[in-house]
Design a protein around this motif. Structure first.
Motif, short mmCIF file in Angstrom:
data_model
loop_
_atom_site.label_atom_id
_atom_site.label_comp_id
_atom_site.label_asym_id
_atom_site.label_seq_id
_atom_site.Cartn_x
_atom_site.Cartn_y
_atom_site.Cartn_z
N ALA A 82 -5.56 -1.68 4.17
CA ALA A 82 -4.39 -1.33 3.37
C ALA A 82 -4.02 -2.47 2.43
O ALA A 82 -3.68 -2.24 1.25
CB ALA A 82 -3.21 -0.99 4.27
N GLU A 141 -0.55 9.46 -2.88
CA GLU A 141 -1.81 9.81 -2.24
C GLU A 141 -2.92 9.98 -3.28
O GLU A 141 -4.07 9.62 -3.04
CB GLU A 141 -1.67 11.08 -1.41
CG GLU A 141 -2.96 11.50 -0.70
CD GLU A 141 -3.67 10.37 0.04
OE1 GLU A 141 -4.92 10.27 -0.06
OE2 GLU A 141 -2.99 9.57 0.72
N LEU A 146 1.73 3.40 -3.15
CA LEU A 146 0.75 4.27 -3.82
C LEU A 146 1.00 5.73 -3.49
O LEU A 146 1.23 6.08 -2.33
CB LEU A 146 -0.67 3.90 -3.37
CG LEU A 146 -1.23 2.56 -3.84
CD1 LEU A 146 -2.38 2.14 -2.96
CD2 LEU A 146 -1.68 2.68 -5.30
N GLU A 157 -7.79 2.28 4.56
CA GLU A 157 -6.48 1.76 4.94
C GLU A 157 -6.29 1.70 6.45
O GLU A 157 -5.38 1.03 6.94
CB GLU A 157 -5.37 2.60 4.29
CG GLU A 157 -5.22 4.00 4.85
CD GLU A 157 -6.19 5.01 4.26
OE1 GLU A 157 -6.00 6.22 4.52
OE2 GLU A 157 -7.15 4.60 3.55
N ARG A 190 -9.83 4.55 -3.36
CA ARG A 190 -10.95 4.64 -2.42
C ARG A 190 -12.22 5.09 -3.13
O ARG A 190 -13.32 4.59 -2.84
CB ARG A 190 -10.59 5.60 -1.27
CG ARG A 190 -9.52 5.07 -0.34
CD ARG A 190 -9.34 5.97 0.87
NE ARG A 190 -8.69 7.22 0.55
CZ ARG A 190 -7.38 7.46 0.63
NH1 ARG A 190 -6.56 6.49 1.02
NH2 ARG A 190 -6.89 8.65 0.34
N LEU A 208 -6.54 -2.58 -0.45
CA LEU A 208 -6.27 -1.56 -1.45
C LEU A 208 -5.05 -1.91 -2.29
O LEU A 208 -5.03 -1.67 -3.51
CB LEU A 208 -6.10 -0.20 -0.78
CG LEU A 208 -7.39 0.40 -0.20
CD1 LEU A 208 -7.07 1.63 0.63
CD2 LEU A 208 -8.39 0.74 -1.30
N ALA A 267 -4.05 6.48 -4.17
CA ALA A 267 -4.81 5.91 -3.06
C ALA A 267 -6.21 6.51 -2.98
O ALA A 267 -7.20 5.79 -2.76
CB ALA A 267 -4.06 6.12 -1.74
N GLU A 268 -6.32 7.81 -3.17
CA GLU A 268 -7.63 8.46 -3.14
C GLU A 268 -8.52 7.96 -4.28
O GLU A 268 -9.71 7.71 -4.09
CB GLU A 268 -7.46 9.98 -3.22
CG GLU A 268 -8.77 10.76 -3.22
CD GLU A 268 -9.46 10.80 -1.87
OE1 GLU A 268 -10.42 11.57 -1.72
OE2 GLU A 268 -9.04 10.07 -0.94
N TYR A 289 0.83 -1.21 0.00
CA TYR A 289 0.00 0.00 0.00
C TYR A 289 0.87 1.26 0.00
O TYR A 289 0.53 2.25 -0.64
CB TYR A 289 -0.93 -0.01 1.21
CG TYR A 289 -1.71 1.28 1.37
CD1 TYR A 289 -2.84 1.54 0.59
CD2 TYR A 289 -1.29 2.25 2.28
CE1 TYR A 289 -3.54 2.72 0.72
CE2 TYR A 289 -2.00 3.44 2.42
CZ TYR A 289 -3.12 3.67 1.63
OH TYR A 289 -3.80 4.86 1.75
N ALA A 293 -5.14 -2.42 -6.24
CA ALA A 293 -4.22 -1.68 -7.10
C ALA A 293 -3.47 -2.61 -8.05
O ALA A 293 -3.23 -2.28 -9.22
CB ALA A 293 -3.23 -0.88 -6.25
#
Length: 456
Positions: A121, A21, A19, A438, A28, A124, A24-25, A16, A128
């Protein structure tokens, strides 16, 4: 070293923390968007039939069905994936020769992650991986023109993501990907001609099989080590030669995927924006429409405009309607929106939309085609009975990779889908968990989803 061994090393090393930010956003946001679509699909007759079948089949209680109940992770992967796919309102990735929907993988990785009590986490990171593998294979190894479905690349992506979610080692991951990739090579007929329920079930079925492949690999079962480059492997039989250096890949491709604004096939999004713009122009009168002309890129014409994948004017079912550009433009001009309620059978076959659809004419344009996939050009002209000509021109929309959706925009769509089904309190509870996923165990999310059945 084989290609699949390199891929397995990439999957096993994924974290995780790799990634950005921004990525990651966007992940989500994809989770939120996908769950909203899945929650809203629970009342559909095909979904009820599948859930009834799975209840009859029984099995171990390893993962949670959205809406309640538990089952084996491969069957949960199928059902929850089917829910997220049924409305055809999920995200997409546009490659030059392929279009796919990476959020199709969420049902499988969520079930796998829950079964081992993984962290948000890790979920995600696994998702990914799915996005990276599916989109990169679509970039360099498209299969649509050869008569195969985009689930072909997904067989590698789903197996990779599920392996990551389960915490398999590199050898097990390699075997899971090899088994899944060898076994799941589906035909494009799924999305040509008269469309059936299988349009929305082909990927969930593949994800179920990829999950089972990972479970087999976990128990020590092996798959072909040269699934990509070997004698009669993927490259020789379907895709032709290609190269990906997995040691140089990151987890950022989610940022190049796009979220649907309208409840319709992805290549229609800008055309529908153009139709809604025309509706707002002075002089527009829907009953006075004489002719609707759309010039657009060849992929839209081929898949949903009446080109090589079949006539799009014989529309009687939901599956046919959301993949018919003539029908979609007609209903958008009439209703001012394309949302799940437009797909009630009575609306699909209504005389006004069926009649207006016959006045829609779609033409591919070479210049617009050359601008795809960086742009999705829609050049719309609506001519009224008195000779008035109204036009609109669109190349992108909110949710496209050049205008990415932010959390507030994602919440607007999500609330519109989830709130009528589960009410305000649960709608917000799910969103709050996803917004900081996460930081939570996966089971916190699935516990809430177990209660996310219809309140009506």
């Amino acid at each position: 070293m084989t290609h699949v061994r390199d891929l397995a090393a990439f999957v096993h090393a994924s974290r995780y923390e790799q990634l950005s930010e921004a990525a990651a956003e966007q992940l989500r946001i994809r989770v939120l968007d996908t769950l909203g679509v899945a929650i809203a699909a629970q009342g559909a007759a095909p979904m009820r039939a599948i859930r009834s079948l799975l209840a009859d089949l029984g099995g171990s209680a390893d993962a949670t069905f959205i809406g309640g109940g538990r089952g084996p992770i491969d069957r949960v992967a199928f059902y929850n994936g089917a829910l997220s796919r049924y409305l055809d309102y999920m995200d997409s990735y546009l490659a030059a020769g392929e279009t796919n929907h990476p959020s199709d993988n969420l049902g499988a990785v969520l079930a796998a992650a829950e079964s081992v009590d993984a962290s948000g986490a890790d979920l995600l990171a696994a998702l990914a991986v799915c996005y990276q593998v599916q989109t990169r294979l679509s970039d360099v190894a498209p299969v649509r023109a050869r008569g195969f479905d985009h689930t072909v690349q997904g067989a590698y992506a789903a197996a990779a993501g599920v392996s990551r979610a389960l915490g398999l080692d590199r050898e097990q991951t390699q075997n899971a990907i090899s088994i899944s990739g060898t076994a799941n090579n589906a035909l494009r007929v799924t999305r040509t001609g008269d469309l059936s329920h299988w349009k929305g079930l082909a990927y969930p079925n593949m994800a179920k099989e990829a999950t089972f492949a990972a479970l087999l690999a976990q128990r020590g079962l092996t798959g072909p080590a040269e699934v990509f480059e070997g004698n009669k492997g993927l490259q020789e039989t379907i895709t032709g030669s290609f190269e990906i250096d997995w040691s140089r890949e990151d987890l950022e491709k989610v940022r190049e995927t796009i979220v649907k604004k309208h409840n319709s096939e992805i290549h229609s999004q800008t055309a529908l924006d153009a139709a809604l713009e025309v509706r707002l122009q002075d002089g527009f009168l829907v009953r006075a429409i004489e002719r609707v002309e759309l010039r657009t890129f060849d992929v839209a014409h081929s898949i949903i405009g009446g080109g090589e994948e079949g006539d799009k004017r014989s529309i009687r079912t939901k599956e046919e309607a959301d993949h018919s550009l003539p029908w979609l433009l007609a209903v958008a001009l009439l209703d001012g929106q394309v949302e799940p309620e437009q797909y009630h059978h009575e609306r699909i076959v209504a005389d006004d939309v069926q009649g207006l659809m016959r006045r829609v004419h779609i033409t591919p344009d070479a210049d617009y085609s050359s601008r795809f996939p960086q742009e999705m050009v829609a050049d719309l002209t609506v001519t009224l009975a008195d000779g008035t000509v109204l036009t609109a021109f669109e190349t992108a929309y909110e949710g496209f990779h050049t205008d990415p959706l932010d959390w507030a925009g994602a919440m607007r769509k999500y609330r519109g889908l989830a709130l009528p089904v589960v009410g305000s309190e649960m709608t917000e509870e799910i969103a709050d968990i996803v917004h900081e996923l996460e930081r939570h165990p996966v089971r916190r999310l699935t516990d809430v989803l177990s209660r996310a059945g219809s309140t009506h």
